[in-house]
Motif scaffolding. Structure first.
Motif: not given
Length: 303
Positions: A197-203, A208-217
């Motif tokens: 769970l910790h690793n999922v939350e970290k990912l 979401f902290s990356d402001t670059g262009e991306k799709a939804l996880p």
């Protein structure tokens, strides 16, 4: 020399028996074999195995370590693995076969007119990876082995009008035990699942902290990053948090959206694109569904 594995695709249970040097199955759509009766298998190169039928194995005295999620475990008891039709298994060159255990092969047509034909499709552990196998306690192994023995006993009897029904009843019981013990494993391996769970939350926080262009996880992306099957990850998180992977993604997404709405002047459209939405309307709809407020109304409530 190419490292590409050699592929074997078994379209029938008879073909599997023949390739492994086992005796011909007594039923074309069903067989049960003890590992002790399977000729020793030596893999001189990597093998890719695909079968068109269900397989359930119980390995005893398995000469290896098992990885549960991200954590390796030693074990002395039995290990259950379940494979759905068309599922790919890889055998490495250093493969060592367990000295004892059971191999159960079930063609979908054997179950076709029975309720188990539909039930088996809902059991998530048939979609788990090999390294997500069920590790049995001593008492659990005893219960499971008793069912295998009953199936074998029925398999060796002359076929009559009740044979298929009796065997399927035992398979149903076997799968019910597997379902029960998998849920136990999620609970007893809580140290590993808490780390998961910790690793999922970290990912997700990194995404979401990356402001670059991306799709939804996606659930598949998270599973790939953690070297897990999507179904196993979702079942594990469900047991730990009460939420599936997709629900957890939405929860983290909304929390991050709230932070942006209350700490920046970005428009709703800009926030939607930053989070990975293709259309701002989709973001607004999800936000309202989860909070009972539109993004604009939520922002205004803080001013």
């Amino acid at each position: 020399m190419s490292s590409e594995p050699l592929t074997f695709h078994f379209k029938s249970i008879s073909a599997l028996h023949e390739a492994a040097g086992m005796t011909k199955p007594k039923h074309t759509l069903f067989s049960i074999v003890r590992f002790e009766d399977i000729p020793k298998i030596e893999a001189h190169q990597r093998l890719r195995l695909i079968s068109d039928f269900y397989q359930i194995t119980l390995k005893k005295e398995c000469p290896c370590k098992m990885q549960y999620g991200q954590t390796p475990f030693d074990f002395d008891e039995g290990v259950i693995s379940c494979f759905a039709p068309k599922q790919v298994s890889i055998i490495e060159k250093d493969f060592t076969m367990a000295p004892s255990g059971w191999l159960l092969s079930i063609h979908p047509d054997f179950l076709r007119s029975f309720p188990l034909s539909q039930k088996i499709k809902t059991l998530g552990f048939f979609d788990y990876k090999v390294n997500e196998a069920l590790i049995l306690s001593e008492d659990e192994q005893k219960s499971i082995e008793e069912v295998f023995q009953q199936i074998e006993k029925e398999y060796l009897l002359p076929i009559d009008g009740f044979s298929q029904e009796v065997i399927i009843a035992h398979i149903d019981l076997l799968l019910t035990y597997c379902n029960r013990y998998y849920n136990r494993q999620f609970i007893t391996r809580k140290v590993a699942t808490n780390e998961l769970l910790h690793n999922v939350e970290k990912l997700l926080n990194s995404w979401f902290s990356d402001t670059g262009e991306k799709a939804l996880p996606t659930a598949t992306y998270l599973a790939d990053q953690l070297h897990l099957s999507p179904k196993y990850l979702s079942d594990c998180l469900k047991q730990l948090t009460g939420q599936t992977t997709q629900q957890l993604i939405h929860e983290k997404l909304i929390e991050h959206a709230k932070d942006i709405l209350t700490t920046t002047e970005l428009s709703v459209s800009e926030i939607a694109y930053q989070l990975g939405f293709e259309y701002p309307q989709s973001f607004s709809k999800l936000f309202k569904n989860k909070t009972n407020q539109t993004p604009v109304a939520y922002r205004q409530s803080f001013h």
